[in-house]
Every structure is written in C-alpha cells, then in structure tokens.
Design a protein around this motif. Structure first.
Motif: not given
Length: 345
Positions: A26-32
C-alpha cells in the motif's frame, strides 16, 4: 534494523516478491504537515517519467528551490517551464549533467559547491537500460554499468561532503539512489584476484541487456553495504529506493516494437502509476529518517539487501568490487573523500 543487519530474505521464488510489491503493498504518502519551505533539492533525470513526477510531488510540498540535472538542457527547460507554471513561487533551474561523463559529474559537483549556499536533498534518478551493447568512449565500460553504477557512485561520493556542509546544522543531508527489486534476482559473481570484475562486463560478446541491468542494481547494493562503514547518518543519510514496475516510463524506449507492445500490455495489467512509483522516492528522501541510512527500501519499507551479500563468497565479491571501484575513481580522490567522512572524524 538496517538492511545490513536484517537477515537475508528466504523467499525462494522472485515472483512472490514481485506479486507483493506490485499488488499487495500500500502506498505511503507524506504526512499532511510535510513542508519543504526553504529547502533545496536536486533530481537527476528530472525532465520526464518518474523524475518529473517526483519533481511535481516535491514542489507540491512547498519546496523552495529545485534543480533538474539533465543530459539535454532543451528538454530540461521544457520540463522546467511546465513546473514553473504549476508552481510559480518555487525557483526551478536546469543544470546540465551527463552521467556517462566523469568530467561532467565533476563539473556539476563543483558548481554545487560554488553556487549553492544550501542543499538538502539529492535524488539520483538517472539510469539506462539498453537493448544493444553500448560502450562509453571515455571509459571503455558498458554504458549500463557505467551510468547505473560507476558514475552514480562517483556522484554520490562527491556529494557527501557537500551535503554535510550545506545542509542545516543538526539535520543530515539526503541522497536517495533509485534502485530496483530486480537487484534481488542475480548473485554477485564469483571473484578471483587475478580476474577483474568490472571489466568482465565490458565485452560485447557477453552482453545481456537484462542481466547487465540487474547486476548494475545489485552492485549498488554492494556499494551501500560498504559505504555505511564511512558515512554516519548524522552527516548524510544515503538509501536506495525501488519504485517497482511502473507503466509509462522511458526506461524501455529502445526496445523493438514487439517488446514495446508486450511491455505496454504488461504495464496495463501490472504496472504502478507514475504517481505511485515516484512516491517511493519522496518517501525515501523526505519522510524516512536516519533509520533508513544504508538501507534498501522496497514497498515503502526497509528490506534486506540481495541475499548473496550475506555469504562468504558474496563478502569477497563486495570487497573486490569496492577495491576496483575505488581504483577506477581514484582520479577524483574518492578514497580521500570517504576518509574525510569517516565516522567519528
């Protein structure tokens, strides 16, 4: 635990790794809250494909200054123009860099030293995979091994003291080298002190497009395996990132028509999008911390190196490859540079 400290993978079948990497991870995106305001980043090969998308993602995180290091300045400027339109508050420059030329690499790093007061992140995305054998006139090496390994090693080493001194105090600079899960396929070759390792890949008769590409990525594992003996995560964090198989990139641009059709169909069925693939670069270079130093990142996680590195034969091959690499790049005093970075100095 780092890749070097992890036990080697026991997966007996590479397609198992491929299946998880392509379909289960599952992709891990940068924190907002991620904010790159004030930071300076360089992306090699940033004018198209994964490099361009990576540039877009970094700029979306409010990166202040981006440098696209490209072989073709005209293509670089075309890409930069689109990026400037999308992110007018950021400074976006294009600097020439030919990864087939040691002179170009040295000129490029000298320019960084003299012109940039700050540098936070470098993403080494430039790479090649050729269907047919090509030799680099200036070095005599096959171009895949030259660009993906030898030139990338030279650029990495020359960047180390620059990042150490130009990143903010207390915050290590970052180098992320683009790698591939295909590095897990081959084994390091058996070595003989009387038989050079690197030169064995320079014969047209022995050329194997896929084999040379996979080996160039495995050599990067071997390089990082040794590099951590010299470089502290407190100074510069260096890691490898695998984007997995991504559809729509230029890596297969010189395959024949049948090959392109097959790869297009395979990509449609199995490939990650360029956006998801590039997110692995941003994750490795921006999100991951010191724990990722000296690590191979796959599926947004720290994974072991190629299992052959953990064997006695593999250790001998790592040592010989390191010696030959240092000898090849001695003109740039790479041993001296690494000694200056030695932990504790």
């Amino acid at each position: 635990m780092s890749s070097k400290e992890l036990p080697p993978s026991t997966s007996p079948f590479f397609p198992n790794i491929f299946f998880y990497n392509q379909f289960r991870a599952k992709p891990s995106w940068p924190p907002a809250s991620t904010n790159l305001t004030g930071q300076v980043a360089i992306i090699t090969g940033g004018n198209a494909g994964l490099g361009y998308e990576c540039a877009m993602q970094l700029l979306s995180l409010r990166l202040t200054h981006l440098i696209l290091a490209v072989r073709s300045p005209s293509r670089g400027e075309a890409a930069a123009s689109k990026l400037r339109h999308a992110y007018p508050k950021s400074t976006i420059d294009v600097w020439p860099l030919d990864m087939s030329s040691y002179d170009s690499i040295q000129t490029f790093t000298a320019r960084i030293s003299s012109q940039l007061p700050r540098l936070d992140t470098v993403i080494l995305n430039a790479g090649v995979r050729h269907t047919n054998f090509l030799s680099v006139p200036g070095t005599g090496h096959e171009e895949t091994i030259q660009v993906n390994y030898l030139s990338t090693v030279l650029l990495t080493i020359l960047l180390l003291p620059i990042l150490k001194t130009k990143s903010p105090s207390g915050i290590p600079g970052r180098i992320t080298i683009i790698n591939a899960a295909l590095a897990l396929l081959p084994k390091l070759p058996s070595v003989d002190d009387d038989a050079p390792l690197l030169k064995s890949f320079d014969s047209p008769a022995q050329y194997d497009a896929n084999g040379h590409y996979c080996m160039s990525k495995l050599f990067a594992h071997a390089f990082l395996y040794k590099l951590v003996d010299y470089v502290s995560a407190d100074d510069v964090v260096v890691n490898l990132a695998d984007p997995a198989f991504v559809k729509g990139t230029g890596l297969i641009r010189d395959v024949n028509t049948v090959g392109k059709v097959f790869m297009a169909l395979f990509g449609a069925l199995c490939g990650r999008t360029v956006k998801v693939g590039a997110s692995t670069f941003v994750d490795a270079a921006v999100v991951k911390g010191k724990e990722s130093h000296g690590c191979f990142l796959m599926s947004w996680k720290i994974e072991p190196f190629n299992s052959s590195l953990y064997t006695s034969d593999g250790e001998r091959a790592v040592e010989q490859l390191w010696r030959e690499t240092m000898d090849e790049l001695a003109f740039a005093d790479v041993r001296g540079v690494l000694q200056s970075m030695k932990k504790g100095l």
